[in-house]
Design a protein around this motif. Structure first.
Motif, PDB file in Angstrom:
ATOM      1  N   GLN A  70      13.283 -15.521 -59.226  1.00 42.60           N
ATOM      2  CA  GLN A  70      13.806 -14.864 -58.026  1.00 42.60           C
ATOM      3  C   GLN A  70      14.070 -13.382 -58.296  1.00 42.60           C
ATOM      4  N   LEU A  71      14.630 -13.078 -59.450  1.00 37.32           N
ATOM      5  CA  LEU A  71      14.899 -11.681 -59.790  1.00 37.32           C
ATOM      6  C   LEU A  71      13.606 -10.886 -59.929  1.00 37.32           C
ATOM      7  N   ARG A  72      12.580 -11.502 -60.506  1.00 35.44           N
ATOM      8  CA  ARG A  72      11.282 -10.815 -60.629  1.00 35.44           C
ATOM      9  C   ARG A  72      10.687 -10.529 -59.248  1.00 35.44           C
ATOM     10  N   ARG A  73      10.793 -11.502 -58.335  1.00 35.59           N
ATOM     11  CA  ARG A  73      10.303 -11.279 -56.971  1.00 35.59           C
ATOM     12  C   ARG A  73      11.065 -10.134 -56.310  1.00 35.59           C
ATOM     13  N   LYS A  74      12.376 -10.105 -56.505  1.00 38.06           N
ATOM     14  CA  LYS A  74      13.213  -9.062 -55.911  1.00 38.06           C
ATOM     15  C   LYS A  74      12.860  -7.691 -56.490  1.00 38.06           C
ATOM     16  N   VAL A  75      12.611  -7.630 -57.784  1.00 32.00           N
ATOM     17  CA  VAL A  75      12.226  -6.366 -58.423  1.00 32.00           C
ATOM     18  C   VAL A  75      10.909  -5.860 -57.837  1.00 32.00           C
ATOM     19  N   ARG A  76       9.920  -6.763 -57.669  1.00 32.22           N
ATOM     20  CA  ARG A  76       8.640  -6.364 -57.072  1.00 32.22           C
ATOM     21  C   ARG A  76       8.844  -5.822 -55.656  1.00 32.22           C
ATOM     22  N   GLU A  77       9.703  -6.510 -54.899  1.00 35.14           N
ATOM     23  CA  GLU A  77      10.001  -6.088 -53.526  1.00 35.14           C
ATOM     24  C   GLU A  77      10.651  -4.704 -53.526  1.00 35.14           C
ATOM     25  N   LEU A  78      11.602  -4.502 -54.413  1.00 38.79           N
ATOM     26  CA  LEU A  78      12.289  -3.206 -54.486  1.00 38.79           C
ATOM     27  C   LEU A  78      11.353  -2.102 -54.967  1.00 38.79           C
ATOM     28  N   GLU A  79      10.447  -2.434 -55.901  1.00 38.53           N
ATOM     29  CA  GLU A  79       9.482  -1.431 -56.362  1.00 38.53           C
ATOM     30  C   GLU A  79       8.569  -0.996 -55.220  1.00 38.53           C
ATOM     31  N   LYS A  80       8.168  -1.936 -54.376  1.00 43.22           N
ATOM     32  CA  LYS A  80       7.344  -1.587 -53.211  1.00 43.22           C
ATOM     33  C   LYS A  80       8.125  -0.695 -52.261  1.00 43.22           C
ATOM     34  N   THR A  81       9.390  -1.023 -52.039  1.00 40.69           N
ATOM     35  CA  THR A  81      10.237  -0.226 -51.146  1.00 40.69           C
ATOM     36  C   THR A  81      10.390   1.191 -51.679  1.00 40.69           C
ATOM     37  N   VAL A  82      10.640   1.331 -52.962  1.00 39.61           N
ATOM     38  CA  VAL A  82      10.791   2.652 -53.576  1.00 39.61           C
ATOM     39  C   VAL A  82       9.493   3.439 -53.440  1.00 39.61           C
ATOM     40  N   ASP A  83       8.356   2.771 -53.651  1.00 35.50           N
ATOM     41  CA  ASP A  83       7.064   3.434 -53.521  1.00 35.50           C
ATOM     42  C   ASP A  83       6.855   3.943 -52.093  1.00 35.50           C
ATOM     43  N   ILE A  84       7.146   3.100 -51.122  1.00 33.55           N
ATOM     44  CA  ILE A  84       6.995   3.483 -49.715  1.00 33.55           C
ATOM     45  C   ILE A  84       7.925   4.643 -49.375  1.00 33.55           C
ATOM     46  N   LEU A  85       9.171   4.557 -49.821  1.00 34.18           N
ATOM     47  CA  LEU A  85      10.119   5.636 -49.549  1.00 34.18           C
ATOM     48  C   LEU A  85       9.695   6.937 -50.227  1.00 34.18           C
ATOM     49  N   GLY A  86       9.147   6.848 -51.413  1.00 37.19           N
ATOM     50  CA  GLY A  86       8.650   8.044 -52.104  1.00 37.19           C
ATOM     51  C   GLY A  86       7.517   8.695 -51.335  1.00 37.19           C
ATOM     52  N   LYS A  87       6.590   7.871 -50.838  1.00 40.50           N
ATOM     53  CA  LYS A  87       5.473   8.405 -50.048  1.00 40.50           C
ATOM     54  C   LYS A  87       5.969   9.008 -48.737  1.00 40.50           C
ATOM     55  N   ALA A  88       6.930   8.337 -48.111  1.00 42.09           N
ATOM     56  CA  ALA A  88       7.482   8.865 -46.856  1.00 42.09           C
ATOM     57  C   ALA A  88       8.195  10.188 -47.096  1.00 42.09           C
ATOM     58  N   THR A  89       8.939  10.273 -48.183  1.00 40.39           N
ATOM     59  CA  THR A  89       9.645  11.517 -48.513  1.00 40.39           C
ATOM     60  C   THR A  89       8.647  12.644 -48.741  1.00 40.39           C
ATOM     61  N   ALA A  90       7.580  12.353 -49.481  1.00 42.12           N
ATOM     62  CA  ALA A  90       6.570  13.376 -49.738  1.00 42.12           C
ATOM     63  C   ALA A  90       5.893  13.791 -48.436  1.00 42.12           C
ATOM     64  N   PHE A  91       5.612  12.846 -47.584  1.00 39.15           N
ATOM     65  CA  PHE A  91       4.967  13.151 -46.293  1.00 39.15           C
ATOM     66  C   PHE A  91       5.847  14.054 -45.444  1.00 39.15           C
ATOM     67  N   PHE A  92       7.118  13.697 -45.315  1.00 33.21           N
ATOM     68  CA  PHE A  92       8.008  14.505 -44.470  1.00 33.21           C
ATOM     69  C   PHE A  92       8.314  15.847 -45.093  1.00 33.21           C
ATOM     70  N   ALA A  93       8.380  15.913 -46.410  1.00 28.43           N
ATOM     71  CA  ALA A  93       8.607  17.199 -47.072  1.00 28.43           C
ATOM     72  C   ALA A  93       7.409  18.119 -46.859  1.00 28.43           C
ATOM     73  N   GLN A  94       6.219  17.558 -46.945  1.00 28.46           N
ATOM     74  CA  GLN A  94       4.999  18.336 -46.718  1.00 28.46           C
ATOM     75  C   GLN A  94       4.914  18.781 -45.256  1.00 28.46           C
ATOM     76  N   ASP A  95       5.265  17.884 -44.357  1.00 27.32           N
ATOM     77  CA  ASP A  95       5.234  18.175 -42.911  1.00 27.32           C
ATOM     78  C   ASP A  95       6.228  19.281 -42.576  1.00 27.32           C
ATOM     79  N   LYS A  96       7.372  19.264 -43.224  1.00 22.23           N
ATOM     80  CA  LYS A  96       8.431  20.256 -42.960  1.00 22.23           C
ATOM     81  C   LYS A  96       8.008  21.641 -43.429  1.00 22.23           C
ATOM     82  N   MET A  97       7.159  21.704 -44.461  1.00 18.54           N
ATOM     83  CA  MET A  97       6.717  22.990 -45.005  1.00 18.54           C
ATOM     84  C   MET A  97       5.679  23.641 -44.103  1.00 18.54           C
ATOM     85  N   ARG A  98       5.098  22.935 -43.154  1.00 11.00           N
ATOM     86  CA  ARG A  98       4.056  23.486 -42.257  1.00 11.00           C
ATOM     87  C   ARG A  98       4.628  24.323 -41.173  1.00 11.00           C
TER      88      ARG A  98
END
Length: 98
Positions: A70-98
């Protein structure tokens, strides 16, 4: 490990584990009678001993194994969430610089 392995019910495993030591048959014979592999039955018997605190020191109980899974499944889920949030942060930061 083969992808063609069978799934057995908890009830069958429990009955097989109880039958193996109480029978006058060998584990291989009991396994053959039940239609399971001898190695599988030996593994179930070994795990049942661990679950009863009769196994080797440091062996994980079924509950501990499930908790780790269960903990391994949760870690995978959290890693996906962190990845998505990182991409979203980069997208909005790039968008804000335009």
């Amino acid at each position: 490990m083969s992808n063609t392995s069978k799934r057995y019910t908890a009830e069958l495993k429990q009955d097989a584990v109880a039958l193996a030591p109480s029978s006058d048959k060998t584990v291989t014979e009991v396994a053959r009678d039940l239609g399971v592999s001898p190695e599988g039955l030996r593994g179930w018997v070994k795990q049942a001993k661990v679950d009863r605190d009769e196994g080797p020191a440091g062996a994980l109980t079924s509950a501990e194994r499930e908790g780790i899974a269960q903990l391994r499944r949760k870690v995978r889920e959290l890693e996906k969430t962190v990845d998505i949030l990182g991409k979203a942060t980069a997208f909005f930061a790039q968008d804000k610089m335009r």
